[in-house]
Design a protein around this motif. Structure first.
Motif, mmCIF file in Angstrom:
data_model
loop_
_atom_site.group_PDB
_atom_site.id
_atom_site.type_symbol
_atom_site.label_atom_id
_atom_site.label_comp_id
_atom_site.label_asym_id
_atom_site.label_seq_id
_atom_site.Cartn_x
_atom_site.Cartn_y
_atom_site.Cartn_z
ATOM 1 N N GLU A 92 0.844 -1.189 0.000
ATOM 2 C CA GLU A 92 0.000 0.000 0.000
ATOM 3 C C GLU A 92 0.876 1.234 0.000
ATOM 4 O O GLU A 92 1.874 1.313 0.711
ATOM 5 C CB GLU A 92 -0.903 0.001 1.233
ATOM 6 N N LEU A 93 0.491 2.198 -0.823
ATOM 7 C CA LEU A 93 1.265 3.427 -0.957
ATOM 8 C C LEU A 93 0.290 4.592 -0.952
ATOM 9 O O LEU A 93 -0.715 4.565 -1.656
ATOM 10 C CB LEU A 93 2.035 3.371 -2.285
ATOM 11 N N SER A 94 0.577 5.589 -0.130
ATOM 12 C CA SER A 94 -0.308 6.759 -0.128
ATOM 13 C C SER A 94 0.536 8.019 -0.247
ATOM 14 O O SER A 94 1.645 8.091 0.273
ATOM 15 C CB SER A 94 -1.148 6.793 1.139
ATOM 16 N N PHE A 95 -0.026 8.971 -0.988
ATOM 17 C CA PHE A 95 0.666 10.247 -1.115
ATOM 18 C C PHE A 95 -0.340 11.354 -1.356
ATOM 19 O O PHE A 95 -1.494 11.109 -1.691
ATOM 20 C CB PHE A 95 1.741 10.202 -2.205
ATOM 21 N N SER A 96 0.120 12.554 -1.185
ATOM 22 C CA SER A 96 -0.726 13.736 -1.299
ATOM 23 C C SER A 96 -0.935 14.095 -2.767
ATOM 24 O O SER A 96 -0.100 13.784 -3.617
ATOM 25 C CB SER A 96 -0.054 14.903 -0.572
ATOM 26 N N SER A 97 -2.038 14.774 -3.048
ATOM 27 C CA SER A 97 -2.295 15.208 -4.427
ATOM 28 C C SER A 97 -1.359 16.357 -4.815
ATOM 29 O O SER A 97 -1.218 16.670 -5.988
ATOM 30 C CB SER A 97 -3.756 15.624 -4.597
#
Length: 129
Positions: A92-97
Motif C-alpha cells: 500500500e502506498l499513499s501520497f498527497s495530491s
C-alpha cells in the motif's frame, strides 16, 4: 568424506524397501523387482538409483546418471524459486495530491517494481489542503 545432501529421497545403495518399481534412464518402466536385482542392475550400467515417489506401493526408483541427477536438481531448484509463495502480498502506498514531480516519479518506479514481483498494489491519494 562429508555427506552431500541430495534433493531426492535417497540416492545410491541405501534402500529401505524390499520391492521397488524401477524405471530406466530413458524413462521406460522395468517393472517391480527386488532390491538386490535393482542394485545389480545399477552396478552393471554404472548408474545410481534415485527415489522418485515414496508414497506409492511399491515405491518408484529411477536409474540415473550423475549428469541426469544434477540436471534434475537444477530443474527442481528453478521450479521452487519460480513457484509463488503461499498467500497474496499487498503493498500500500499513499501520497498527497500536491506531490512534487520527482517524488511522484520515484513512487511510480516503486509501484512498477512491486507489480513486476506480482504484488497487489493499493494506491491512496490524499487531497492536499
Amino acid at each position: 568424506e562429508p555427506k552431500t545432501k541430495a534433493a531426492f529421497g535417497s540416492v545410491g545403495r541405501r534402500i529401505p524397501y524390499r520391492i521397488l518399481h524401477v524405471i530406466n534412464q530413458d524413462g521406460e518402466s522395468l517393472g517391480n523387482m527386488h532390491r538386490a536385482e535393482a542394485l545389480k542392475l545399477m552396478d552393471q550400467h554404472d548408474l545410481k538409483l534415485v527415489l522418485l515417489c515414496e508414497n506409492t506401493e511399491p515405491p518408484v526408483y529411477r536409474l540415473m546418471t550423475g549428469q541426469q541427477i544434477h540436471e534434475e536438481q537444477l530443474r527442481r531448484a528453478e521450479k521452487k524459486k519460480a513457484s509463488p509463495k503461499p498467500g497474496t502480498y499487498t503493498k500500500e502506498l499513499s501520497f498527497s495530491s500536491a506531490i512534487a514531480k520527482n517524488d511522484l516519479e520515484t513512487k511510480t518506479k516503486q509501484i512498477a517494481q512491486w507489480i513486476e514481483k506480482k504484488y497487489h498494489v493499493k494506491v491512496t491519494i490524499r487531497q492536499a489542503k
